[in-house]
Design an enzyme around this catalytic site. Structure first.
Site, short mmCIF file in Angstrom:
data_model
loop_
_atom_site.label_atom_id
_atom_site.label_comp_id
_atom_site.label_asym_id
_atom_site.label_seq_id
_atom_site.Cartn_x
_atom_site.Cartn_y
_atom_site.Cartn_z
N CYS A 2 0.82 -1.19 0.00
CA CYS A 2 0.00 0.00 0.00
C CYS A 2 0.86 1.25 0.00
O CYS A 2 2.08 1.20 -0.12
CB CYS A 2 -0.90 0.01 1.24
SG CYS A 2 0.03 0.01 2.78
N ASP A 103 -2.57 -9.91 6.97
CA ASP A 103 -1.29 -9.98 7.65
C ASP A 103 -1.03 -8.73 8.49
O ASP A 103 -0.42 -8.80 9.56
CB ASP A 103 -0.16 -10.18 6.64
CG ASP A 103 -0.13 -9.09 5.58
OD1 ASP A 103 -1.20 -8.73 5.07
OD2 ASP A 103 0.97 -8.60 5.25
N ILE A 296 12.46 -9.23 -19.30
CA ILE A 296 12.76 -8.07 -20.14
C ILE A 296 13.80 -8.46 -21.17
O ILE A 296 14.80 -9.12 -20.85
CB ILE A 296 13.30 -6.90 -19.29
CG1 ILE A 296 12.23 -6.40 -18.32
CG2 ILE A 296 13.80 -5.77 -20.17
CD1 ILE A 296 12.75 -5.39 -17.31
#
Length: 639
Positions: A2, A103, A296
């Site tokens: 977050c 969590d 990549i």
């Protein structure tokens, strides 16, 4: 995973005022958590705590901020806390409340049980902010390696914090201003631990906790280190390396297993190195089904590892998503976006490539991947570690100008600290010497009284290097500077979370790290082979071609290698390094930087050309940062 932000200012006691300040701070972190937003406002305390959520664990029950049952303690968590189910069960057996099944919910009951020692019971990648209303105390904690970011700014009125600097710069008490000393450090690539590109904003150091108390209307802050890489003064001798091979294997399996825990699918980043290939191999066996792998590819054979990655994907049966990048993707709008997200300069467009990769991960409906970062730091994987341990070598010429210096340098501050000058900082010392003539007069005056190379050395705890083996010293000093300030920021969290995607570096599990530092140097690098103990631990996982392959620096092709890339860079220089912008920023002397760029495009020595590319990138991005943050210019759209 977050974004977290907030502030504590007892002089702000109007709810509308508190929310009007907090909301813009959260708006600018929306990319870190687009799934949900929450806040806690305490009007009488002048406290505002906010959270933007990326839901990965406890999809329907992970709302934040979190709070104790009596609402006296409130806080936010950014990142992942592994082993939370076992901890939650243990807390329940003690009749301790643990509301919520995510969590993050374990943080407050652990704090209630253990006090400030609660951090020792956290495993994972995290930044935690708790406000203890009973003690009128704010607590900021950052994980052991600094995988998750946490920044703060303190003045006489209070404290402001955020997952990214840009959130703090949205607070009215902290207008954006570039720091001249930090500009010098960015031009030479090496930041002072705990510093940022902006005046008055600091990073909480990895493995540290800050406790801020309000007593008699005065803020008192104390910061202490709760964890560190503790290399022993004396390693065991005449050891059986097989014991360490098994120990690494056991701990790495456990670390990968922990990071597969999620309520959404978890993929893997896959380059051509042994680290990411090992992670993919272990994840495949643990999951007992094919894993999605993201790779990549660059338009230069010299820098492209995708053929090795494809070999590993085939071996494991992974579904490989291959992202091919050219100058069109590495420069222009994407370069500008990556700079805004990084909040500092980067020497190579690998950061832009990582931004594109996280974007592709999200387009494939994945929110989390396991990565291989940290293996080189813990097990001696870089060429400069080998050079410090074994002496000067003729190999790794491709790295000259970027990670190896072509001649031996020393600096008294590093000689005093380490007994020698680590090879990893020597190329950046050479870069600094090339930068000095480009600086404005004010910046050159600053260098008369400020030594940036010494400033970095002075930020290292001498007790952690004194009496240690040369390999241990090099690994420790690199990990305290470049791992956190480079690899885990513009090479990690900032580019991943730019597109709401979480990276989980299994090698940086602290159980793996605490074991790795005990491994004797001649087992980490054995018979000249870097990361020998990891290779042996993964011998049955890796293809033979990869097991026998030397370390290759994973970076994007520099601009000087291709006229099309040079033109793309020049177009950005023409836009960002105008006379007016150079004058407004006040960092570089106008004619000197123009002459430097002109000469750089004509350079034929590849080592010098590579170093020139680095300087051009830094000069360009410093002025981008000035435009994006100080001038508040809008970001361009990316196709």
């Amino acid at each position: 995973m977050c974004g977290i932000a907030g502030f504590w200012n007892p002089k702000r006691t109007n709810e509308r005022d508190l929310r009007s300040v907090l909301d813009p701070m959260l708006d600018v972190l929306d990319h870190r958590g687009p799934d949900e937003r929450g806040s806690h406002i305490s009007v009488d305390r002048g406290l505002a705590i906010g959270h933007t959520r990326l839901s990965i664990v406890g999809l329907d029950c992970g709302h934040q901020p979190i709070a104790s049952s009596d609402r006296a303690i409130v806080g936010t968590v950014n990142g992942e806390l592994y082993g939370y189910k076992k901890i939650r069960a243990s807390l329940a057996c003690e009749s301790r409340s643990c509301d919520g099944k995510s969590d993050s919910a374990i943080a407050i009951p652990l704090y209630e049980k253990y006090g400030l020692d609660f951090v020792h019971h956290l495993r994972g990648e995290f930044a935690v902010v708790l406000f203890d209303g009973k003690r009128n105390r704010l607590i900021l904690v950052r994980d052991r390696f600094g995988i998750k970011p946490l920044y703060f700014a303190i003045n006489s009125d209070g404290v402001v914090w955020g997952s990214e600097v840009k959130a703090i710069l949205r607070h009215p008490d902290h207008p954006p201003r570039l720091c001249p000393k930090a500009a010098i450090h960015q031009m030479m690539q090496v930041m002072v631990p705990g510093s940022t590109a902006f005046q008055g904003v600091q990073a909480l150091l990895p493995g540290h906790m800050m406790v801020i108390d309000l007593e008699q209307n005065r803020f008192e802050s104390k910061t202490h280190r709760y964890w560190d890489l503790n290399f022993p003064v004396q390693h065991e001798t005449n050891v059986d390396p097989a014991e360490y091979v098994q120990g690494v294997q056991d701990r790495l399996i456990d670390a990968v297993a922990a990071r597969l825990e999620a309520d959404v699918p978890v993929g893997c980043y896959l380059s051509g190195g042994i680290d990411s290939c090992s992670i993919l191999g272990l994840a495949t066996h643990l999951q007992q089904s094919p894993v999605k792998a993201f790779t990549i590819a660059f338009d230069s054979d010299e820098y492209d590892e995708s053929n090795i990655a494809a070999l590993m994907a085939k071996r494991t049966g992974a579904e490989q998503e291959l992202l091919r990048l050219t100058e069109k993707e590495l420069y222009g709008p994407a370069f500008e976006r990556a700079t805004w997200h990084a909040e500092r300069t980067f020497y190579n467009t690998l950061a832009v490539a990582k931004w594109h990769m996280s974007r592709r991960v999200r387009a494939c409906n994945y929110k989390a991947v396991i990565t291989g970062e940290g293996s080189d730091e813990l097990f001696g994987g870089y060429a400069f570690f080998r050079r410090d341990y074994l002496g000067k070598e003729d190999r790794d010429q491709i790295l000259s100008g970027a990670t190896l210096s072509e001649k031996e340098l020393s600096h008294p501050a590093w000689e005093d600290l380490c007994g020698y000058t680590p090879s990893w900082i020597q190329p950046w010392m050479m870069t600094l010497e090339r930068v000095k003539p480009l600086l404005s007069q004010n910046m050159r005056d600053l260098l008369q009284e400020y030594d940036p190379v010494a400033a970095v050395a002075n930020a290292i705890d001498p007790e952690q290097v004194r009496g240690r083996n040369r390999l241990d010293i090099s690994q420790y000093t690199w990990s305290k500077t470049m791992l956190e300030g480079q690899i885990l920021t513009w090479g990690g969290d900032r580019m991943d979370m730019a597109n709401s995607m979480e990276a989980r570096p299994a090698f940086l599990d602290h159980h793996v790290a605490e074991y790795a530092v005990q491994i004797p140097p001649d087992v980490r690098i054995r018979d000249g082979v870097e990361k020998w103990v990891v290779r042996e631990a993964m011998v049955d996982i890796l293809p033979r071609e990869l097991y026998e392959r030397e370390k290759f620096a994973f970076m994007a092709p520099p601009a000087h290698t291709d006229p099309v890339k040079r033109q793309a860079v020049q177009e950005m220089l023409d836009h960002w390094l105008t006379d007016q912008r150079l004058a407004d920023a006040g960092l570089l002397e106008q004619q000197s930087i123009r002459d430097f760029v002109s000469d750089a495009w004509q350079e034929t020595d590849s080592t010098i050309a590579r170093r020139n590319d680095i300087i051009i990138n830094h000069a360009l991005q410093l002025h981008m940062l000035h435009g994006q943050y100080v001038e508040d210019l809008p970001l361009p759209a990316v196709d």
